[in-house]
Scaffold this motif. Structure first.
Motif, PDB file in Angstrom:
ATOM      1  N   ASN A   1       4.047   1.856 -10.579  1.00 56.25           N
ATOM      2  CA  ASN A   1       3.752   0.909 -11.655  1.00 56.25           C
ATOM      3  C   ASN A   1       4.033  -0.531 -11.226  1.00 56.25           C
ATOM      4  O   ASN A   1       3.278  -1.450 -11.545  1.00 56.25           O
ATOM      5  CB  ASN A   1       4.575   1.258 -12.892  1.00 56.25           C
ATOM      6  CG  ASN A   1       4.115   2.545 -13.552  1.00 56.25           C
ATOM      7  OD1 ASN A   1       2.961   2.951 -13.387  1.00 56.25           O
ATOM      8  ND2 ASN A   1       5.006   3.199 -14.291  1.00 56.25           N
ATOM      9  N   LEU A   2       5.134  -0.738 -10.517  1.00 53.28           N
ATOM     10  CA  LEU A   2       5.443  -2.070 -10.009  1.00 53.28           C
ATOM     11  C   LEU A   2       4.371  -2.527  -9.019  1.00 53.28           C
ATOM     12  O   LEU A   2       3.966  -3.695  -9.004  1.00 53.28           O
ATOM     13  CB  LEU A   2       6.820  -2.070  -9.335  1.00 53.28           C
ATOM     14  CG  LEU A   2       8.035  -1.956 -10.263  1.00 53.28           C
ATOM     15  CD1 LEU A   2       9.316  -1.796  -9.439  1.00 53.28           C
ATOM     16  CD2 LEU A   2       8.137  -3.190 -11.162  1.00 53.28           C
ATOM     17  N   ALA A   3       3.895  -1.582  -8.195  1.00 49.83           N
ATOM     18  CA  ALA A   3       2.876  -1.923  -7.199  1.00 49.83           C
ATOM     19  C   ALA A   3       1.567  -2.316  -7.870  1.00 49.83           C
ATOM     20  O   ALA A   3       0.880  -3.242  -7.423  1.00 49.83           O
ATOM     21  CB  ALA A   3       2.655  -0.748  -6.252  1.00 49.83           C
ATOM     22  N   VAL A   4       1.207  -1.594  -8.949  1.00 49.50           N
ATOM     23  CA  VAL A   4      -0.025  -1.934  -9.675  1.00 49.50           C
ATOM     24  C   VAL A   4       0.082  -3.340 -10.251  1.00 49.50           C
ATOM     25  O   VAL A   4      -0.875  -4.136 -10.199  1.00 49.50           O
ATOM     26  CB  VAL A   4      -0.295  -0.909 -10.793  1.00 49.50           C
ATOM     27  CG1 VAL A   4      -1.409  -1.393 -11.712  1.00 49.50           C
ATOM     28  CG2 VAL A   4      -0.651   0.447 -10.197  1.00 49.50           C
ATOM     29  N   PHE A   5       1.246  -3.686 -10.778  1.00 52.47           N
ATOM     30  CA  PHE A   5       1.472  -5.028 -11.320  1.00 52.47           C
ATOM     31  C   PHE A   5       1.328  -6.085 -10.227  1.00 52.47           C
ATOM     32  O   PHE A   5       0.666  -7.108 -10.417  1.00 52.47           O
ATOM     33  CB  PHE A   5       2.861  -5.086 -11.959  1.00 52.47           C
ATOM     34  CG  PHE A   5       3.253  -6.458 -12.421  1.00 52.47           C
ATOM     35  CD1 PHE A   5       2.743  -6.983 -13.597  1.00 52.47           C
ATOM     36  CD2 PHE A   5       4.126  -7.223 -11.665  1.00 52.47           C
ATOM     37  CE1 PHE A   5       3.101  -8.254 -14.029  1.00 52.47           C
ATOM     38  CE2 PHE A   5       4.494  -8.500 -12.084  1.00 52.47           C
ATOM     39  CZ  PHE A   5       3.978  -9.016 -13.262  1.00 52.47           C
TER      40      PHE A   5
ATOM     41  N   THR B   1       0.825  -1.213   0.000  1.00 46.53           N
ATOM     42  CA  THR B   1       0.000   0.000   0.000  1.00 46.53           C
ATOM     43  C   THR B   1       0.856   1.258   0.000  1.00 46.53           C
ATOM     44  O   THR B   1       0.503   2.270  -0.620  1.00 46.53           O
ATOM     45  CB  THR B   1      -0.978   0.000   1.191  1.00 46.53           C
ATOM     46  OG1 THR B   1      -1.952   1.019   0.979  1.00 46.53           O
ATOM     47  CG2 THR B   1      -0.291   0.285   2.510  1.00 46.53           C
ATOM     48  N   PHE B   2       2.031   1.205   0.633  1.00 44.47           N
ATOM     49  CA  PHE B   2       2.941   2.360   0.568  1.00 44.47           C
ATOM     50  C   PHE B   2       3.521   2.498  -0.841  1.00 44.47           C
ATOM     51  O   PHE B   2       3.737   3.613  -1.319  1.00 44.47           O
ATOM     52  CB  PHE B   2       4.056   2.211   1.604  1.00 44.47           C
ATOM     53  CG  PHE B   2       3.656   2.644   2.983  1.00 44.47           C
ATOM     54  CD1 PHE B   2       3.448   3.982   3.274  1.00 44.47           C
ATOM     55  CD2 PHE B   2       3.469   1.721   3.997  1.00 44.47           C
ATOM     56  CE1 PHE B   2       3.075   4.399   4.545  1.00 44.47           C
ATOM     57  CE2 PHE B   2       3.086   2.111   5.268  1.00 44.47           C
ATOM     58  CZ  PHE B   2       2.889   3.463   5.548  1.00 44.47           C
ATOM     59  N   MET B   3       3.792   1.368  -1.498  1.00 44.46           N
ATOM     60  CA  MET B   3       4.256   1.424  -2.885  1.00 44.46           C
ATOM     61  C   MET B   3       3.189   2.036  -3.791  1.00 44.46           C
ATOM     62  O   MET B   3       3.491   2.835  -4.686  1.00 44.46           O
ATOM     63  CB  MET B   3       4.626   0.026  -3.374  1.00 44.46           C
ATOM     64  CG  MET B   3       5.887  -0.548  -2.753  1.00 44.46           C
ATOM     65  SD  MET B   3       6.207  -2.247  -3.320  1.00 44.46           S
ATOM     66  CE  MET B   3       6.498  -1.985  -5.088  1.00 44.46           C
ATOM     67  N   LEU B   4       1.926   1.649  -3.567  1.00 45.51           N
ATOM     68  CA  LEU B   4       0.833   2.171  -4.389  1.00 45.51           C
ATOM     69  C   LEU B   4       0.667   3.679  -4.227  1.00 45.51           C
ATOM     70  O   LEU B   4       0.196   4.370  -5.135  1.00 45.51           O
ATOM     71  CB  LEU B   4      -0.481   1.463  -4.042  1.00 45.51           C
ATOM     72  CG  LEU B   4      -0.605   0.002  -4.478  1.00 45.51           C
ATOM     73  CD1 LEU B   4      -1.787  -0.663  -3.795  1.00 45.51           C
ATOM     74  CD2 LEU B   4      -0.750  -0.086  -5.992  1.00 45.51           C
ATOM     75  N   ASN B   5       1.039   4.191  -3.060  1.00 44.02           N
ATOM     76  CA  ASN B   5       0.889   5.622  -2.782  1.00 44.02           C
ATOM     77  C   ASN B   5       2.223   6.362  -2.872  1.00 44.02           C
ATOM     78  O   ASN B   5       2.342   7.488  -2.396  1.00 44.02           O
ATOM     79  CB  ASN B   5       0.279   5.822  -1.394  1.00 44.02           C
ATOM     80  CG  ASN B   5      -1.168   5.366  -1.310  1.00 44.02           C
ATOM     81  OD1 ASN B   5      -2.079   6.084  -1.682  1.00 44.02           O
ATOM     82  ND2 ASN B   5      -1.371   4.145  -0.830  1.00 44.02           N
ATOM     83  N   SER B   6       3.211   5.706  -3.471  1.00 42.18           N
ATOM     84  CA  SER B   6       4.539   6.313  -3.580  1.00 42.18           C
ATOM     85  C   SER B   6       4.533   7.476  -4.574  1.00 42.18           C
ATOM     86  O   SER B   6       3.758   7.502  -5.534  1.00 42.18           O
ATOM     87  CB  SER B   6       5.555   5.255  -4.004  1.00 42.18           C
ATOM     88  OG  SER B   6       6.812   5.845  -4.278  1.00 42.18           O
TER      89      SER B   6
END
Length: 450
Positions: free
Chosen positions: A183-187, A171-176
């Motif tokens: 993009n990596l988090a969405v994948f 979730t932190f990656m998604l809000n980075s």
């Protein structure tokens, strides 16, 4: 419609029958066969067959527990912001502790009023108390030194901790602020969503075997125990089931207090309630419970966190059982419980549930902890073990109902955590739901089948 179309196959007709009716028929058939075997004194050859049918169903459900915990927890934690996760976590944990404390108090008070076990002779040979792990050991075991070992050993709390950590990282990656990280988090999020859907596909297949497993489990229990329980044991059973009924009334009041549709709740909850009753496993029922939460319109951001946690730490029915059975043990031993001892039973019953797995028979460990904590002999616990399967059915059903109640109540207090259902409660989710952090539209967030 083409009148010359081939008639539906027998298997297709079976699939079209609602699961609740198939389970009800299996339950009645299991009772009839089990009592017939017990009363006739024969049919010993059938017991291994019934055991295999029932154990296969339990193994299929247990096979799904850890994959479901890992996928739904990661997806659930990643679906909401860290701020909202903190609010949801506090609400869920607080309600679980509150309902458990109330449940064990109800169990104690009803048992004190009915006084089961009075006049019952204590077994000649006492059993040793179960080893109670230290508090520090219980807390340390939540953090896995080896996540793969925790998965292999079925350490649910450790697996949950690891899944929450990875979900928080996602979730932190998604809000980075970094586009590459997002993009990596969405994948990764799409992969997790796909894994959730895969698990639910397997669940739907396993549930088609559920009626066969239910038949085997019920028939085996009644074939071995029959209806010859002595009066004190019947009184204990009555006290436990009466307390469970009162606890369910409390759940109804909670739902009404928070404006949830009671009819729609129990329409979705009836399948996991019945499954929990016959399987006697909160963890094993988790796949069915998750599907029920989906049917209620609860988003994965809530039930993906609350239900796995509840299957491990929220044991209202087991708390009722511990309270009533402790009074039974004291009466058999001829001991008058003091107020301090009763308070100790409440504290132990609530706290011990955190480290006790939601599997058949786990209540005996909690009962052993409570009786040891107040200095009661372990001998009478063996008598309770004789009817533990009968008590376990009701208390597990109560456990699962409590998990779903808290899940539904908490979802209703968080904006966007209820989908707009097709049923009469459609207005409950009138607030516009937030978009999924991965960019999926609201209708796709938390998808997992219903």
């Amino acid at each position: 419609m083409d009148s010359t179309a081939a008639p539906r196959s027998l298997w297709r007709r079976y699939l079209d029958i609602p699961l609740i009716w198939k389970l009800a028929v299996a339950l009645v058939a299991g009772v009839a066969v089990g009592l017939a075997i017990n009363l006739s004194g024969g049919g010993a050859w059938a017991l291994p067959v019934l055991d295999v049918l029932g154990q296969l169903f339990l193994r299929l459900l247990q096979m799904l527990v850890l994959p479901l915990v890992v996928t739904t927890l990661i997806a659930g934690v990643a679906a909401i912001s860290p701020q909202r996760l903190g609010r949801i976590g506090l609400k869920v944990f607080g309600l679980y502790l509150l309902t458990s404390a109330f449940a064990i108090t109800v169990g104690l008070l009803l048992a004190l009023a009915i006084s089961p076990g009075t006049g019952l002779r204590m077994p000649g040979e006492a059993e040793e108390a179960a080893e109670v792990p230290a508090v520090s050991e219980t807390l340390l075991n939540i953090v896995p030194a080896n996540p793969f070992q925790a998965l292999a050993e079925g350490n649910v709390l450790a697996v949950m901790f690891g899944a929450i950590v990875f979900g928080l990282a996602l979730t932190f990656m998604l809000n980075s602020a970094d586009e590459r990280t997002r993009n990596l988090a969405v994948f990764l999020r799409r992969g997790v969503d796909g894994a959730v859907e895969l698990v639910f596909k397997v669940i739907r297949g396993v549930l088609e075997y559920a009626p066969v497993g239910v038949f085997g489990l019920i028939a085996l229990v009644l074939a071995e125990t029959g209806l010859d329980a002595v009066r004190p044991l019947l009184e204990l059973t009555g006290a436990v089931y009466l307390a469970i009924l009162l606890q369910i009334v409390v759940y109804v009041l909670l739902l009404l207090l928070f404006g949830a549709g009671v009819g729609r709740f129990f329409s979705a909850a009836k399948d996991p309630m019945l499954t929990a009753f016959v399987t006697r496993s909160s963890s094993g029922t988790l796949p069915v419970t998750s599907r029920a939460a989906e049917r209620m319109g609860v988003r994965e951001g809530v039930y993906g966190f609350s239900l796995p946690l509840g299957a491990t730490i929220n044991m209202d029915g087991t708390a009722i059982y511990v309270g009533a059975a402790t009074v039974f043990v004291a009466n058999v031993a001829g001991v008058q419980l003091t107020l301090a001892q009763l308070a100790t039973v409440v504290a132990v019953g609530v706290l011990a549930s955190v480290g006790t797995a939601g599997v058949p028979g786990a209540g005996l460990l909690m009962l052993s902890m409570a009786t040891t904590a107040v200095g009661l002999p372990m001998g009478p616990v063996a008598l309770v073990a004789g009817i533990d399967a009968i008590l376990d059915m009701g208390r597990t059903m109560c456990n699962v109902t409590g998990d779903l109640t808290v899940t539904r109540v908490v979802a209703g207090t968080e904006k966007g955590m209820l989908r707009s259902p097709d049923g009469p409660d459609g207005a409950e989710a009138a607030d516009a739901p937030e978009r999924d952090p991965a960019g999926a539209p609201p209708s796709e967030a938390g998808a997992g089948g219903s």
